[in-house]
Design a protein around this motif. Structure first.
Motif, PDB file in Angstrom:
ATOM      1  N   GLU D 153      36.789 -11.371 -67.873  1.00 43.00           N
ATOM      2  CA  GLU D 153      37.631 -10.216 -68.187  1.00 43.00           C
ATOM      3  C   GLU D 153      36.831  -9.129 -68.906  1.00 43.00           C
ATOM      4  OE1 GLU D 153      41.969  -9.853 -70.178  1.00 43.00           O
ATOM      5  OE2 GLU D 153      41.494 -11.770 -69.185  1.00 43.00           O
ATOM      6  N   ASN D 154      36.003  -9.578 -69.825  1.00 42.02           N
ATOM      7  CA  ASN D 154      35.235  -8.650 -70.647  1.00 42.02           C
ATOM      8  C   ASN D 154      34.220  -7.873 -69.805  1.00 42.02           C
ATOM      9  OD1 ASN D 154      34.326  -7.375 -72.923  1.00 42.02           O
ATOM     10  ND2 ASN D 154      32.795  -8.967 -73.369  1.00 42.02           N
ATOM     11  N   GLU D 155      33.437  -8.624 -69.009  1.00 35.95           N
ATOM     12  CA  GLU D 155      32.465  -7.978 -68.123  1.00 35.95           C
ATOM     13  C   GLU D 155      33.164  -7.032 -67.159  1.00 35.95           C
ATOM     14  OE1 GLU D 155      29.017 -11.299 -67.320  1.00 35.95           O
ATOM     15  OE2 GLU D 155      31.053 -11.730 -66.602  1.00 35.95           O
ATOM     16  N   ASN D 156      34.280  -7.521 -66.609  1.00 37.14           N
ATOM     17  CA  ASN D 156      35.035  -6.727 -65.645  1.00 37.14           C
ATOM     18  C   ASN D 156      35.415  -5.373 -66.239  1.00 37.14           C
ATOM     19  OD1 ASN D 156      36.821  -5.670 -63.797  1.00 37.14           O
ATOM     20  ND2 ASN D 156      37.704  -7.641 -63.252  1.00 37.14           N
ATOM     21  N   ALA D 157      35.915  -5.401 -67.457  1.00 38.96           N
ATOM     22  CA  ALA D 157      36.321  -4.144 -68.107  1.00 38.96           C
ATOM     23  C   ALA D 157      35.145  -3.178 -68.184  1.00 38.96           C
ATOM     24  CB  ALA D 157      36.865  -4.438 -69.498  1.00 38.96           C
ATOM     25  N   GLN D 158      33.978  -3.715 -68.520  1.00 41.74           N
ATOM     26  CA  GLN D 158      32.792  -2.858 -68.644  1.00 41.74           C
ATOM     27  C   GLN D 158      32.374  -2.267 -67.301  1.00 41.74           C
ATOM     28  OE1 GLN D 158      30.043  -5.517 -70.921  1.00 41.74           O
ATOM     29  NE2 GLN D 158      29.689  -3.628 -72.083  1.00 41.74           N
ATOM     30  N   VAL D 159      32.307  -3.167 -66.281  1.00 49.79           N
ATOM     31  CA  VAL D 159      31.888  -2.707 -64.955  1.00 49.79           C
ATOM     32  C   VAL D 159      32.890  -1.689 -64.411  1.00 49.79           C
ATOM     33  CG1 VAL D 159      31.502  -3.418 -62.553  1.00 49.79           C
ATOM     34  CG2 VAL D 159      30.605  -4.805 -64.427  1.00 49.79           C
ATOM     35  N   THR D 160      34.188  -1.997 -64.575  1.00 51.28           N
ATOM     36  CA  THR D 160      35.223  -1.083 -64.095  1.00 51.28           C
ATOM     37  C   THR D 160      35.075   0.282 -64.742  1.00 51.28           C
ATOM     38  OG1 THR D 160      36.749  -2.919 -63.748  1.00 51.28           O
ATOM     39  CG2 THR D 160      37.718  -0.726 -63.905  1.00 51.28           C
ATOM     40  N   LYS D 161      34.837   0.280 -66.053  1.00 55.03           N
ATOM     41  CA  LYS D 161      34.673   1.538 -66.794  1.00 55.03           C
ATOM     42  C   LYS D 161      33.468   2.315 -66.244  1.00 55.03           C
ATOM     43  CE  LYS D 161      34.369   2.910 -71.567  1.00 55.03           C
ATOM     44  NZ  LYS D 161      34.076   2.395 -72.922  1.00 55.03           N
ATOM     45  N   ALA D 162      32.370   1.575 -66.008  1.00 58.50           N
ATOM     46  CA  ALA D 162      31.152   2.220 -65.495  1.00 58.50           C
ATOM     47  C   ALA D 162      31.387   2.830 -64.117  1.00 58.50           C
ATOM     48  CB  ALA D 162      30.009   1.206 -65.447  1.00 58.50           C
ATOM     49  N   ILE D 163      32.079   2.070 -63.251  1.00 61.97           N
ATOM     50  CA  ILE D 163      32.332   2.561 -61.885  1.00 61.97           C
ATOM     51  C   ILE D 163      33.246   3.780 -61.915  1.00 61.97           C
ATOM     52  CG2 ILE D 163      33.556   1.992 -59.741  1.00 61.97           C
ATOM     53  CD1 ILE D 163      32.318  -0.768 -59.866  1.00 61.97           C
ATOM     54  N   ASN D 164      34.328   3.681 -62.699  1.00 64.37           N
ATOM     55  CA  ASN D 164      35.260   4.805 -62.754  1.00 64.37           C
ATOM     56  C   ASN D 164      34.601   6.057 -63.338  1.00 64.37           C
ATOM     57  OD1 ASN D 164      37.307   3.429 -61.572  1.00 64.37           O
ATOM     58  ND2 ASN D 164      38.245   2.767 -63.504  1.00 64.37           N
ATOM     59  N   ARG D 165      33.832   5.866 -64.411  1.00 61.39           N
ATOM     60  CA  ARG D 165      33.151   7.009 -65.023  1.00 61.39           C
ATOM     61  C   ARG D 165      32.227   7.677 -63.998  1.00 61.39           C
ATOM     62  NH1 ARG D 165      29.223   5.955 -68.818  1.00 61.39           N
ATOM     63  NH2 ARG D 165      30.531   4.236 -69.532  1.00 61.39           N
ATOM     64  N   VAL D 167      32.428   7.667 -60.665  1.00 55.11           N
ATOM     65  CA  VAL D 167      33.179   8.398 -59.636  1.00 55.11           C
ATOM     66  C   VAL D 167      33.726   9.702 -60.207  1.00 55.11           C
ATOM     67  CG1 VAL D 167      35.249   8.368 -58.182  1.00 55.11           C
ATOM     68  CG2 VAL D 167      33.769   6.372 -58.267  1.00 55.11           C
ATOM     69  N   LEU D 168      34.313   9.629 -61.401  1.00 51.40           N
ATOM     70  CA  LEU D 168      34.902  10.819 -62.024  1.00 51.40           C
ATOM     71  C   LEU D 168      33.824  11.872 -62.272  1.00 51.40           C
ATOM     72  CD1 LEU D 168      37.659  11.793 -63.191  1.00 51.40           C
ATOM     73  CD2 LEU D 168      36.757  11.189 -65.442  1.00 51.40           C
ATOM     74  N   GLU D 169      32.750  11.422 -62.914  1.00 47.31           N
ATOM     75  CA  GLU D 169      31.643  12.321 -63.267  1.00 47.31           C
ATOM     76  C   GLU D 169      31.077  13.010 -62.028  1.00 47.31           C
ATOM     77  OE1 GLU D 169      28.369  10.603 -65.881  1.00 47.31           O
ATOM     78  OE2 GLU D 169      27.248  11.147 -64.058  1.00 47.31           O
ATOM     79  N   TYR D 199      21.214  11.571 -58.546  1.00 45.99           N
ATOM     80  CA  TYR D 199      21.746  10.207 -58.374  1.00 45.99           C
ATOM     81  C   TYR D 199      20.757   9.292 -57.664  1.00 45.99           C
ATOM     82  CZ  TYR D 199      26.236  11.519 -60.232  1.00 45.99           C
ATOM     83  OH  TYR D 199      27.230  11.921 -61.073  1.00 45.99           O
ATOM     84  N   ALA D 200      20.001   9.852 -56.750  1.00 45.72           N
ATOM     85  CA  ALA D 200      19.005   9.029 -56.059  1.00 45.72           C
ATOM     86  C   ALA D 200      17.817   8.750 -56.970  1.00 45.72           C
ATOM     87  CB  ALA D 200      18.536   9.729 -54.790  1.00 45.72           C
ATOM     88  N   LEU D 201      17.320   9.835 -57.609  1.00 44.69           N
ATOM     89  CA  LEU D 201      16.039   9.725 -58.292  1.00 44.69           C
ATOM     90  C   LEU D 201      16.155   9.325 -59.741  1.00 44.69           C
ATOM     91  CD1 LEU D 201      14.056  12.622 -56.736  1.00 44.69           C
ATOM     92  CD2 LEU D 201      14.352  10.311 -55.961  1.00 44.69           C
ATOM     93  N   ALA D 202      17.192   8.610 -60.079  1.00 44.11           N
ATOM     94  CA  ALA D 202      17.050   7.837 -61.291  1.00 44.11           C
ATOM     95  C   ALA D 202      15.819   6.993 -61.041  1.00 44.11           C
ATOM     96  CB  ALA D 202      18.272   6.984 -61.511  1.00 44.11           C
ATOM     97  N   LEU D 203      15.275   7.243 -59.818  1.00 46.28           N
ATOM     98  CA  LEU D 203      14.031   6.627 -59.354  1.00 46.28           C
ATOM     99  C   LEU D 203      12.838   7.115 -60.177  1.00 46.28           C
ATOM    100  CD1 LEU D 203      12.904   5.046 -56.769  1.00 46.28           C
ATOM    101  CD2 LEU D 203      12.460   7.299 -55.866  1.00 46.28           C
TER     102      LEU D 203
END
Lengths: 214, 214, 214, 214
Positions: D153-165, D167-169, D199-203
């Protein structure tokens, strides 16, 4: 002894699934290849560009319809292989014939959208869809007869019933839709598209429907 | 020491199988790309549309023949990898050369259907098919020599015999069929197609043939 | 915190390998799409047909060269992933840039065969090949730095040495071959093709070479 | 009972991932098909050939932009499936609709590069990208609601937050970029490309950035 080779051939399911996904992926993008950016020598205003873009709409719709049709059969194929764990030479060939009619879908769809008022175009499209349904039905019953399916007898009976009902139901609906072309071709097409969307968009009630099985 | 790199290269079979399925999937749909919906400015009747559709039949047949041929070699390739569990750099390259002649099949088939009465077109088609058989035969014997095959000695002997007999038998049949072109090209084509269908449609006796092996 | 997303992204290797095989499979068949069956209105004799077929030979050779080049880099990529068991976002993007230059190979090869006497065409081809080598080299060293490789320290040192030597050696050879174009373009091409074949046809000594490693 | 078939359909994730990789691989190479070697009847000097090559640069750039865009969404899709371990019929269809808009990217990119000064072309491109983001967001939240995700649950909350942020950003950034077209279309394109590359070149900072998570 004579059939020795045939007996050792085609025993895995992974290869079948990979080549199926490959053919589906190509078929799904085949009509995109046809959507070329229109080249205009002089382009004055945003309005003109919008107009030019709108001329592409029939091709985009045709692409959309082809994609949905392919999606339906890809999902059906994928569902069967969720339960099929073995294979043999014959099952491989049933799959190959399935793919033969899969890869022709972009053509029959484009043919339909070009000659939308003609019964013959509706007939060809209907034939393609019906054949896919029949092959999928044969596919499951052959796998079943040869004990390739990883289900208990009870579960198997339920899944088999569900698959057969789906093929029968959809074949009847498609045939009915195609027959409407004797009354009015546009009505026929509309009903066919509606049937397709219905099978795809069991998607719509996603968020308000409770899942009843585990 | 010098061959250090060559010794670490290409030890897995998964990648070979994936790229093979990819190339086969593309080759299988290549001739579909050629079947364009005919555009007619005026289209009066269903009859006219049917006529126009019939002009596509040679291309559809060519596509069908190409698909069957590719299916036969895909199934043969898949069968070998059911037993091959290791690989090396050389086996990778044997596979790549196999793919080279696989991807050319749609061309040689289309060439044959365009120039169906010419011995030269039959020769090119025959050459393509014979080369595929030879490479598959080399493929198995190389894998065998390097102990890449996961079979007991006894089973291996049986499978090897079956594979070799199949390659030899089919090569002889194809050669015989091709030689008939010196008598009559149409006869030659008919026999070639019949041989193809025979290898594919071991499908036909599906439901009445009892399986003898486990 | 800010890099949260980047840290969860791209941790598996399976997807990278599948998309790589897909792009390679398409690139390998791209030049086949260009080889169209020549349509002749009247065709009198076998001789004429043979002549017409011979006009396709440059395209067939171009296809062959492109295929071999792609095979070399596919094999090299596959070899690295035999040892790489983890991944991250950056490794995904290194792979994507690798694929970018893979998918352009059919073009640079066709460009070279069309303008075979021009230094500029040789330069573009050489640039493409050198970039692929550099990216593969970067790929391995990045995977190494991030401990994505499933090898003991000792084995790793050996494999790394072998990979680096291969990239360095081939880059030098290709550069030398390209520089020969200042003396004579045909000589340059011949040497380049010979280098390619050399890397592919470590195939030739298959049956008489004893394997020295296990 | 009625939904029996829908309940057994689409429970595996492997097929979804394979077909996605297939469609992405084809979409990534689609614009390459457009880059044909220019045929010149007479070609005098290296200079002329270089000039002719330079006329291909817009197509090469268009290809490059399309590739980067596809790479971004492929990586995002791959990241989600690192955590998704189950599926159902609906998730399959969300994926198929995602693929529908993936396969159209080469077209919208080419449309943009052809009509780079037009707000309408920027709008279509922006729409495509925004839809992909929205579908990916829906994809994750649907998988989450149905407990398809293999995370505490804890990891999920973090990953979900990261994914949503993410997409929004990115949606905000793309919208801002697109709106700049009301000031100056070139500025708008430049900002859009810069966002993509970012987004690509965080490379870029690969070698000097320390990894903070395990």
């Amino acid at each position: 002894m004579r059939n020795n080779y045939n007996q050792i051939a085609g025993q895995r399911t992974t290869r079948i699934e990979t080549i199926c996904d490959g053919v589906f992926a190509i078929a799904m993008t085949l009509l995109v290849l046809d959507i070329k950016v229109p080249i205009a020598n002089k382009m004055g205003s945003e309005k003109e560009l919008t107009k030019i873009f709108l001329t592409l709409v029939p091709k985009l719709l045709s692409y959309f319809l082809s994609f949905i049709t392919l999606g339906i059969y890809w999902a059906a194929h994928s569902t069967q292989f969720h339960f099929i764990e073995k294979s043999n030479r014959h099952l491989n060939w049933i799959n190959l014939f399935f793919l033969l009619f899969v890869s022709i879908i972009p053509f029959t769809t484009a043919f339909l959208s070009e000659y939308i008022t003609f019964k013959f175009a509706i007939f060809i499209y209907w034939l393609n869809i019906i054949l896919l349904g029949l092959i999928l039905s044969l596919h499951w019953s052959y796998a079943n007869k040869n004990h390739f399916i990883s289900l208990s007898e009870n579960e198997n009976a339920q899944v088999t019933k569900a698959i057969n009902r789906r093929v029968l139901e959809s074949s009847l609906l498609y045939t009915l839709g195609a027959l409407l072309s004797f009354i009015n071709p546009y009505l026929s097409i509309l009903v066919l598209i509606f049937i397709q969307l219905n099978y795809a968009l069991a998607l719509l009630p996603i968020f308000w429907k409770r899942k009843k099985t585990k």
